[in-house]
Write an enzyme that holds these catalytic residues in place. Structure first.
Site, PDB file in Angstrom:
ATOM      1  N   GLY A  39       0.841  -1.188   0.000  1.00 29.81           N
ATOM      2  CA  GLY A  39       0.000   0.000   0.000  1.00 29.81           C
ATOM      3  C   GLY A  39       0.876   1.238   0.000  1.00 29.81           C
ATOM      4  CD  GLU A 138      -2.852   2.422  -3.065  1.00 27.73           C
ATOM      5  OE1 GLU A 138      -2.513   1.826  -4.097  1.00 27.73           O
ATOM      6  OE2 GLU A 138      -2.139   2.464  -2.036  1.00 27.73           O
ATOM      7  CG  LEU A 221      11.520  14.481 -14.149  1.00 23.65           C
ATOM      8  CD1 LEU A 221      12.484  15.526 -14.707  1.00 23.65           C
ATOM      9  CD2 LEU A 221      10.158  14.595 -14.824  1.00 23.65           C
ATOM     10  CG  ASP A 247      11.444  -4.745  -7.165  1.00 25.18           C
ATOM     11  OD1 ASP A 247      10.683  -3.992  -7.814  1.00 25.18           O
ATOM     12  OD2 ASP A 247      11.023  -5.565  -6.339  1.00 25.18           O
ATOM     13  CG  ASP A 253       5.185   4.502  -2.315  1.00 25.14           C
ATOM     14  OD1 ASP A 253       4.544   5.467  -2.768  1.00 25.14           O
ATOM     15  OD2 ASP A 253       4.801   3.324  -2.441  1.00 25.14           O
TER      16      ASP A 253
END
Length: 320
Positions: A39, A138, A221, A247, A253
């Site tokens: 989340g 969200e 960016l 990854d 976040d």
């Protein structure tokens, strides 16, 4: 450090390694399964805490999500405003990962869209004038959260992700800061997506700044860096650090959590009537910290698990 309240989503990520994405009418056996905390809200609270801020998280989980709350507690986050709803499941995803590394995601928002006006008002009630409130897109109730935050004279930071048509309708000119990516910038300005140069992004962020002159604007960016516009200052692009990415999940976040610290330090300097050029210099230094934090995170697998602590980022910058 200053306090920041994050009213944000809490998700359970169920990840399945599959030989190919499931097709209509097909039953397919996965060969590996993992369950992760997730989340945008949870990830950003972890980033805020690892950036050294005092973090309060407000949100809702189902009885299946108690481990999400415990994870945040172990990170040093105040979870007294995380409520358990025994009538609904926590927000959760079913993520298929193909051998090529592509993903397909089915998302059920669950308790993340069961925030009531009373819940939001109560979560905000104990914050003091000038303290920071972070929100994403969200959960439900974004409009109410902004309204109640403004009533308490909070510095509101909005990360309009995931982007939808409601974002430009929010009172962005009343917010202290908006942290967005290229897609969200283009959406707010009602532009089509295409490749742009750094100078073109500076023009766009300046245009957005003319609409919202009192709002700090940060536009990530990707591998190119971050465009920064602070009220009264000339927009700049800060190049990203070059790393080998493993990854990229959660990089945005991570950046947001550390960028919030940079913004808070700039605002504290502003309250102390520090000259604007020194405030801007302090902010840009903090944004470099945020970019390094994001760069470190993409060299590791996972989202919340990949977020570095402040001391790691400081050490990485010292080695340059």
């Amino acid at each position: 450090m200053a306090r920041v309240l994050n009213i944000g989503s809490l998700n359970i990520d169920n990840v399945y390694q599959v030989p190919h994405f499931v097709r209509g009418g097909e039953t397919l056996a996965a060969y590996r399964r993992a369950r992760h905390v997730g989340g945008k809200g949870l990830n950003q609270s972890v980033a805020l805490a690892r950036a050294g801020l005092e973090v309060l998280h407000a949100g809702r989980i189902g009885t299946d999500g108690e481990f999400l709350k415990e994870f945040l507690r172990k990170e040093g986050v105040d979870v007294n405003r995380v409520e358990v709803d025994d009538a609904e499941a926590s927000g959760h995803c079913f993520i298929q990962i193909s051998p090529e590394g592509e993903n397909s995601i089915l998302y059920y928002p669950g308790t993340n869209v069961r925030l009531t006006k009373d819940f939001i008002r109560e979560a905000i009630r104990t914050l003091n004038r000038g303290e920071a409130l972070l929100i994403q897109n969200e959960t439900n109730g974004v409009k109410d959260t902004i309204r109640y935050g403004l009533e308490r004279n909070l510095r509101i930071i909005f990360n309009p992700s995931p982007y939808d048509s409601s974002v430009p309708l929010q009172p962005l000119d009343d917010l202290a800061a908006v942290i967005m990516n290229e897609t969200e910038l283009e959406g707010i300005l009602d532009l089509s997506k295409r490749d742009r140069t750094d100078d073109q992004y500076l023009e766009l962020i300046a245009e957005l700044g003319s609409r919202y002159p009192n709002t700090a604007l940060l536009v990530t960016l990707g591998s190119r860096g971050c465009a920064v516009r602070y009220p009264g200052c000339i927009p700049v692009v800060i190049p990203a650090f070059k790393v080998h990415a493993v990854d990229t999940t959660g990089a945005g976040d991570t950046f947001t959590g550390f960028a919030v610290r940079a913004l808070i330090e700039a605002w504290e300097a502003e309250d102390e009537e520090v000259p604007l050029d020194r405030i801007y210099e302090k902010l840009l230094t903090g944004i470099r910290f945020a970019q390094m934090a994001a760069a470190i995170s993409v060299t590791r697998a996972g989202a919340a698990q990949s977020i570095p602590k402040w001391v790691e980022v400081d050490a990485a910058l010292a080695r340059l």
